[in-house]
Design a protein around this motif. Structure first.
Motif, PDB file in Angstrom:
ATOM      1  N   TRP A   6       0.826  -1.211   0.000  1.00 11.81           N
ATOM      2  CA  TRP A   6       0.000   0.000   0.000  1.00 11.81           C
ATOM      3  C   TRP A   6       0.856   1.254   0.000  1.00 11.81           C
ATOM      4  CZ3 TRP A   6      -0.603   3.986   3.621  1.00 11.81           C
ATOM      5  CH2 TRP A   6      -1.643   4.883   3.321  1.00 11.81           C
ATOM      6  N   GLN A 144     -10.386  -9.565  -5.181  1.00  9.60           N
ATOM      7  CA  GLN A 144      -9.918  -8.380  -5.881  1.00  9.60           C
ATOM      8  C   GLN A 144     -10.729  -7.127  -5.551  1.00  9.60           C
ATOM      9  OE1 GLN A 144      -9.116  -8.806 -10.048  1.00  9.60           O
ATOM     10  NE2 GLN A 144      -8.230 -10.841  -9.826  1.00  9.60           N
ATOM     11  N   ALA A 145     -12.018  -7.278  -5.296  1.00  6.09           N
ATOM     12  CA  ALA A 145     -12.865  -6.105  -5.052  1.00  6.09           C
ATOM     13  C   ALA A 145     -12.361  -5.253  -3.887  1.00  6.09           C
ATOM     14  CB  ALA A 145     -14.309  -6.539  -4.819  1.00  6.09           C
ATOM     15  N   PRO A 146     -12.028  -5.858  -2.727  1.00  5.86           N
ATOM     16  CA  PRO A 146     -11.508  -5.034  -1.627  1.00  5.86           C
ATOM     17  C   PRO A 146     -10.194  -4.345  -1.978  1.00  5.86           C
ATOM     18  CG  PRO A 146     -12.222  -7.171  -0.820  1.00  5.86           C
ATOM     19  CD  PRO A 146     -12.201  -7.257  -2.312  1.00  5.86           C
ATOM     20  N   GLN A 147      -9.366  -5.016  -2.766  1.00  6.42           N
ATOM     21  CA  GLN A 147      -8.088  -4.418  -3.148  1.00  6.42           C
ATOM     22  C   GLN A 147      -8.300  -3.215  -4.065  1.00  6.42           C
ATOM     23  OE1 GLN A 147      -4.755  -7.408  -3.902  1.00  6.42           O
ATOM     24  NE2 GLN A 147      -6.535  -8.767  -4.109  1.00  6.42           N
ATOM     25  N   LEU A 149     -10.913  -1.410  -4.121  1.00  6.20           N
ATOM     26  CA  LEU A 149     -11.534  -0.380  -3.299  1.00  6.20           C
ATOM     27  C   LEU A 149     -10.479   0.411  -2.523  1.00  6.20           C
ATOM     28  CD1 LEU A 149     -14.082   0.961  -2.239  1.00  6.20           C
ATOM     29  CD2 LEU A 149     -14.191  -0.811  -0.464  1.00  6.20           C
ATOM     30  N   ILE A 150      -9.513  -0.314  -1.949  1.00  8.46           N
ATOM     31  CA  ILE A 150      -8.446   0.341  -1.182  1.00  8.46           C
ATOM     32  C   ILE A 150      -7.600   1.223  -2.083  1.00  8.46           C
ATOM     33  CG2 ILE A 150      -6.313  -0.056   0.105  1.00  8.46           C
ATOM     34  CD1 ILE A 150      -7.620  -2.602   1.223  1.00  8.46           C
ATOM     35  N   THR A 153      -9.677   4.255  -3.428  1.00  5.14           N
ATOM     36  CA  THR A 153      -9.875   5.263  -2.385  1.00  5.14           C
ATOM     37  C   THR A 153      -8.595   6.037  -2.132  1.00  5.14           C
ATOM     38  OG1 THR A 153     -11.574   3.890  -1.316  1.00  5.14           O
ATOM     39  CG2 THR A 153     -10.561   5.624   0.013  1.00  5.14           C
TER      40      THR A 153
END
Length: 207
Positions: A6, A144-147, A149-150, A153
């Protein structure tokens, strides 16, 4: 996603946002002409455009654009035309009376928003860049969706902070531009920057 991954993406996002581009030109122009508060509306438009690009990449359209010369050229020439149109409009603007009077006839908020949104959405290089960049930070073995999103954002927040900085800088500079001649020169400069951005986009080759 690890903290190290990140942080690496955060650094890449900061570098990308700080690098002057069509979004920064749009933000500074609005800040100098209409003031900081109205420039915030255009900044929101830029972020909505950025969110749309992330959604396109997430659902696979980004990969299609990266592989299709036709799709790339269609979006490219729309972007070229829009940036050059903004430049011509800026060139045609009359010199303002003085900075205090610029806000007497402000551009409608909806127009500020839509112009900024289109500046981001019609830039195919942004889509291709995201297609090339994001896979390096996505773990294919995790959801993959949460990644997305992070990362999305993070990009939006970084770009918003940078654009707010550009808008504040522009409003400070506006106090030094009070004559009609100076305002006309400023319009020519920003018009040239928009046209230059469109011209660079026009010569961008599909890879």
């Amino acid at each position: 996603m690890t903290l190290e991954v990140w942080l690496a993406y955060l650094i890449a996002g900061i570098i990308l946002s700080v690098s002057p581009g069509a979004g920064a030109v749009n933000t500074m122009s609005n800040g100098m002409n209409y003031g900081f508060k109205r420039a915030l509306v255009s900044i929101v438009g830029l972020q909505v455009g950025l969110i749309l690009l992330f959604v396109l990449v997430a659902i696979g359209l980004g990969a299609l654009v990266a592989q299709s010369a036709l799709a790339f050229n269609i979006i490219k020439w729309v972007g070229v035309g829009y940036l050059i149109y903004l430049g011509v409009m800026k060139f045609r603007e009359q010199g303002a009376m003085d900075v205090a009077q610029v806000s007497t006839k402000p551009m409608p908020l909806s127009k500020l928003f839509s112009h900024a949104l289109l500046v981001n959405v019609t830039n195919p290089k942004s889509i291709v860049f995201l297609v090339a960049l994001l896979p390096q930070f996505i773990d294919p073995n995790a959801a993959q969706a949460p990644q997305f999103l992070i990362l999305g954002t993070t990009s939006v927040l970084v770009d918003m902070v940078v654009m707010v900085g550009y808008a504040l800088l522009a409003t400070r500079l506006a106090f030094f531009i009070r004559s009609e001649r100076h305002m006309r020169l400023q319009n020519r400069i920003f018009g040239g920057m928009f046209i230059g951005a469109g011209s660079l986009l026009a010569v961008a080759s599909h890879k």
